[in-house]
Design a protein around this motif. Structure first.
Motif, PDB file in Angstrom:
ATOM      1  N   ARG A  95     -28.091  92.297 -11.143  1.00 27.89           N
ATOM      2  CA  ARG A  95     -27.989  93.201 -12.291  1.00 27.89           C
ATOM      3  C   ARG A  95     -29.332  93.833 -12.625  1.00 27.89           C
ATOM      4  NH1 ARG A  95     -23.492  90.732 -16.150  1.00 27.89           N
ATOM      5  NH2 ARG A  95     -22.472  89.471 -14.572  1.00 27.89           N
ATOM      6  N   GLU A  96     -30.410  93.105 -12.335  1.00 26.47           N
ATOM      7  CA  GLU A  96     -31.754  93.553 -12.701  1.00 26.47           C
ATOM      8  C   GLU A  96     -32.712  93.250 -11.544  1.00 26.47           C
ATOM      9  OE1 GLU A  96     -33.015  93.924 -16.256  1.00 26.47           O
ATOM     10  OE2 GLU A  96     -31.101  93.646 -17.266  1.00 26.47           O
ATOM     11  N   PRO A  97     -33.807  94.005 -11.418  1.00 25.97           N
ATOM     12  CA  PRO A  97     -34.762  93.758 -10.331  1.00 25.97           C
ATOM     13  C   PRO A  97     -35.321  92.336 -10.316  1.00 25.97           C
ATOM     14  CG  PRO A  97     -35.189  95.893 -11.333  1.00 25.97           C
ATOM     15  CD  PRO A  97     -34.141  95.207 -12.188  1.00 25.97           C
ATOM     16  N   TRP A  98     -35.552  91.740 -11.497  1.00 28.79           N
ATOM     17  CA  TRP A  98     -36.124  90.402 -11.515  1.00 28.79           C
ATOM     18  C   TRP A  98     -35.186  89.390 -10.861  1.00 28.79           C
ATOM     19  CZ3 TRP A  98     -33.930  86.127 -13.613  1.00 28.79           C
ATOM     20  CH2 TRP A  98     -32.939  86.316 -14.572  1.00 28.79           C
ATOM     21  N   GLU A  99     -33.877  89.623 -10.927  1.00 25.86           N
ATOM     22  CA  GLU A  99     -32.925  88.707 -10.285  1.00 25.86           C
ATOM     23  C   GLU A  99     -33.118  88.725  -8.773  1.00 25.86           C
ATOM     24  OE1 GLU A  99     -29.318  89.047 -13.581  1.00 25.86           O
ATOM     25  OE2 GLU A  99     -29.103  90.082 -11.669  1.00 25.86           O
ATOM     26  N   ALA A 100     -33.288  89.899  -8.195  1.00 29.84           N
ATOM     27  CA  ALA A 100     -33.537  90.011  -6.760  1.00 29.84           C
ATOM     28  C   ALA A 100     -34.863  89.344  -6.394  1.00 29.84           C
ATOM     29  CB  ALA A 100     -33.539  91.474  -6.328  1.00 29.84           C
ATOM     30  N   GLN A 101     -35.858  89.479  -7.264  1.00 28.33           N
ATOM     31  CA  GLN A 101     -37.150  88.848  -6.997  1.00 28.33           C
ATOM     32  C   GLN A 101     -37.041  87.321  -7.047  1.00 28.33           C
ATOM     33  OE1 GLN A 101     -39.364  90.935  -9.996  1.00 28.33           O
ATOM     34  NE2 GLN A 101     -39.917  92.580  -8.583  1.00 28.33           N
ATOM     35  N   ALA A 102     -36.290  86.787  -8.006  1.00 27.88           N
ATOM     36  CA  ALA A 102     -36.088  85.332  -8.076  1.00 27.88           C
ATOM     37  C   ALA A 102     -35.336  84.844  -6.845  1.00 27.88           C
ATOM     38  CB  ALA A 102     -35.331  84.963  -9.354  1.00 27.88           C
ATOM     39  N   PHE A 103     -34.343  85.598  -6.418  1.00 25.62           N
ATOM     40  CA  PHE A 103     -33.586  85.271  -5.208  1.00 25.62           C
ATOM     41  C   PHE A 103     -34.521  85.266  -4.001  1.00 25.62           C
ATOM     42  CE2 PHE A 103     -30.940  86.408  -1.556  1.00 25.62           C
ATOM     43  CZ  PHE A 103     -29.887  85.513  -1.668  1.00 25.62           C
ATOM     44  N   ALA A 104     -35.370  86.294  -3.898  1.00 32.13           N
ATOM     45  CA  ALA A 104     -36.295  86.387  -2.766  1.00 32.13           C
ATOM     46  C   ALA A 104     -37.310  85.245  -2.771  1.00 32.13           C
ATOM     47  CB  ALA A 104     -37.003  87.737  -2.782  1.00 32.13           C
ATOM     48  N   MET A 105     -37.767  84.840  -3.953  1.00 30.31           N
ATOM     49  CA  MET A 105     -38.700  83.711  -4.024  1.00 30.31           C
ATOM     50  C   MET A 105     -38.037  82.432  -3.531  1.00 30.31           C
ATOM     51  SD  MET A 105     -41.036  84.124  -7.426  1.00 30.31           S
ATOM     52  CE  MET A 105     -39.744  84.559  -8.570  1.00 30.31           C
ATOM     53  N   ALA A 106     -36.794  82.216  -3.926  1.00 23.02           N
ATOM     54  CA  ALA A 106     -36.075  81.024  -3.461  1.00 23.02           C
ATOM     55  C   ALA A 106     -35.883  81.077  -1.954  1.00 23.02           C
ATOM     56  CB  ALA A 106     -34.732  80.887  -4.179  1.00 23.02           C
ATOM     57  N   LEU A 107     -35.552  82.235  -1.413  1.00 23.15           N
ATOM     58  CA  LEU A 107     -35.417  82.372   0.042  1.00 23.15           C
ATOM     59  C   LEU A 107     -36.721  82.011   0.740  1.00 23.15           C
ATOM     60  CD1 LEU A 107     -33.460  85.718   0.637  1.00 23.15           C
ATOM     61  CD2 LEU A 107     -32.604  83.389   0.883  1.00 23.15           C
ATOM     62  N   ALA A 108     -37.819  82.554   0.241  1.00 19.06           N
ATOM     63  CA  ALA A 108     -39.119  82.308   0.862  1.00 19.06           C
ATOM     64  C   ALA A 108     -39.491  80.829   0.811  1.00 19.06           C
ATOM     65  CB  ALA A 108     -40.194  83.149   0.177  1.00 19.06           C
ATOM     66  N   LEU A 109     -39.263  80.186  -0.321  1.00 19.96           N
ATOM     67  CA  LEU A 109     -39.605  78.760  -0.435  1.00 19.96           C
ATOM     68  C   LEU A 109     -38.693  77.898   0.426  1.00 19.96           C
ATOM     69  CD1 LEU A 109     -40.490  78.631  -4.221  1.00 19.96           C
ATOM     70  CD2 LEU A 109     -42.068  78.513  -2.270  1.00 19.96           C
ATOM     71  N   HIS A 110     -37.434  78.271   0.528  1.00 17.64           N
ATOM     72  CA  HIS A 110     -36.526  77.559   1.427  1.00 17.64           C
ATOM     73  C   HIS A 110     -36.983  77.716   2.879  1.00 17.64           C
ATOM     74  CE1 HIS A 110     -33.021  76.237   3.622  1.00 17.64           C
ATOM     75  NE2 HIS A 110     -33.003  77.424   4.208  1.00 17.64           N
ATOM     76  N   GLU A 111     -37.311  78.941   3.269  1.00 17.15           N
ATOM     77  CA  GLU A 111     -37.757  79.195   4.639  1.00 17.15           C
ATOM     78  C   GLU A 111     -39.031  78.429   4.967  1.00 17.15           C
ATOM     79  OE1 GLU A 111     -36.229  81.170   7.117  1.00 17.15           O
ATOM     80  OE2 GLU A 111     -34.525  81.200   5.747  1.00 17.15           O
ATOM     81  N   ARG A 112     -39.840  78.141   3.963  1.00 15.24           N
ATOM     82  CA  ARG A 112     -41.081  77.371   4.164  1.00 15.24           C
ATOM     83  C   ARG A 112     -40.833  75.865   4.093  1.00 15.24           C
ATOM     84  NH1 ARG A 112     -42.708  82.190   1.846  1.00 15.24           N
ATOM     85  NH2 ARG A 112     -44.522  83.141   2.826  1.00 15.24           N
ATOM     86  N   GLY A 113     -39.574  75.478   3.866  1.00 15.21           N
ATOM     87  CA  GLY A 113     -39.217  74.065   3.898  1.00 15.21           C
ATOM     88  C   GLY A 113     -39.377  73.310   2.595  1.00 15.21           C
ATOM     89  N   LEU A 114     -39.540  74.022   1.487  1.00 16.10           N
ATOM     90  CA  LEU A 114     -39.713  73.319   0.212  1.00 16.10           C
ATOM     91  C   LEU A 114     -38.454  72.578  -0.200  1.00 16.10           C
ATOM     92  CD1 LEU A 114     -41.825  72.818  -2.022  1.00 16.10           C
ATOM     93  CD2 LEU A 114     -40.715  74.651  -3.305  1.00 16.10           C
ATOM     94  N   PHE A 115     -37.292  73.140   0.118  1.00 14.03           N
ATOM     95  CA  PHE A 115     -36.020  72.494  -0.195  1.00 14.03           C
ATOM     96  C   PHE A 115     -34.957  72.991   0.770  1.00 14.03           C
ATOM     97  CE2 PHE A 115     -36.805  76.005  -3.211  1.00 14.03           C
ATOM     98  CZ  PHE A 115     -35.830  76.902  -2.792  1.00 14.03           C
ATOM     99  N   SER A 116     -33.914  72.182   0.933  1.00 12.30           N
ATOM    100  CA  SER A 116     -32.750  72.591   1.735  1.00 12.30           C
ATOM    101  C   SER A 116     -31.785  73.321   0.806  1.00 12.30           C
ATOM    102  CB  SER A 116     -32.064  71.368   2.343  1.00 12.30           C
ATOM    103  OG  SER A 116     -31.446  70.606   1.318  1.00 12.30           O
ATOM    104  N   TRP A 117     -30.850  74.070   1.398  1.00 17.22           N
ATOM    105  CA  TRP A 117     -29.861  74.725   0.550  1.00 17.22           C
ATOM    106  C   TRP A 117     -28.955  73.709  -0.115  1.00 17.22           C
ATOM    107  CZ3 TRP A 117     -31.595  78.658  -1.349  1.00 17.22           C
ATOM    108  CH2 TRP A 117     -32.137  79.720  -0.641  1.00 17.22           C
ATOM    109  N   THR A 118     -28.710  72.573   0.512  1.00 18.61           N
ATOM    110  CA  THR A 118     -27.916  71.520  -0.126  1.00 18.61           C
ATOM    111  C   THR A 118     -28.632  71.001  -1.368  1.00 18.61           C
ATOM    112  OG1 THR A 118     -26.985  70.903   2.018  1.00 18.61           O
ATOM    113  CG2 THR A 118     -26.843  69.266   0.252  1.00 18.61           C
ATOM    114  N   GLU A 119     -29.937  70.755  -1.249  1.00 19.40           N
ATOM    115  CA  GLU A 119     -30.730  70.296  -2.394  1.00 19.40           C
ATOM    116  C   GLU A 119     -30.749  71.373  -3.483  1.00 19.40           C
ATOM    117  OE1 GLU A 119     -35.234  68.641  -3.336  1.00 19.40           O
ATOM    118  OE2 GLU A 119     -34.843  69.624  -1.415  1.00 19.40           O
ATOM    119  N   TRP A 120     -30.936  72.627  -3.078  1.00 19.29           N
ATOM    120  CA  TRP A 120     -30.953  73.733  -4.035  1.00 19.29           C
ATOM    121  C   TRP A 120     -29.627  73.828  -4.789  1.00 19.29           C
ATOM    122  CZ3 TRP A 120     -33.929  77.006  -6.554  1.00 19.29           C
ATOM    123  CH2 TRP A 120     -33.320  78.087  -7.190  1.00 19.29           C
TER     124      TRP A 120
END
Length: 125
Positions: free
Chosen positions: A26-51
């Motif tokens: 709905r808003e640009p910040w939502e896409a940015q929060a989504f992208a941050m979670a993607l980046a941290l997941h890709e770096r191994g901070l958490f699994s999608w199951t944990e998320w």
């Protein structure tokens, strides 16, 4: 945004608002929060199951406290869950996250609409 990573996230995390093309925001910040979670997941901070478990827990607690289940607050829960995991994993403390949030708010308040927001050392006071 990495479309393959976004597709994996929407498949792994139930409830992500989406259409046939992928996640919707709905808003640009939502896409940015989504992208941050993607980046941290890709770096191994958490699994999608944990998320997914952490997000579901946060949403459940928020709804028990009166948050309506309308979908309008989904990415607020997403951001709160992201902050919680970042702090829990020792990447940054909640205090540091709040310090940057407050600095960003201060910078945004002084920035004319449509102009880029720039953080300055004075924003952290």
């Amino acid at each position: 945004m990495d479309t393959a990573a976004a597709a994996r996230a929407t498949a792994a995390v139930p409830g992500i608002p989406r259409d046939d093309s992928g996640p919707v925001f709905r808003e640009p910040w939502e896409a940015q929060a989504f992208a941050m979670a993607l980046a941290l997941h890709e770096r191994g901070l958490f699994s999608w199951t944990e998320w997914a478990a952490a997000l579901a827990d946060h949403i459940k607690r928020a709804q028990a406290a009166g948050d309506p289940d309308t979908g309008e607050t989904y990415y607020r829960h997403w951001l709160a869950t992201l902050e919680h995991l970042v702090a829990t994993k020792g990447v940054a403390s909640i205090e540091t996250l709040h310090r940057y949030r407050d600095a960003w708010d201060h910078a945004a308040d002084r920035t004319p609409h449509g102009m880029p927001i720039e953080l300055r050392p004075a924003d952290f006071r």
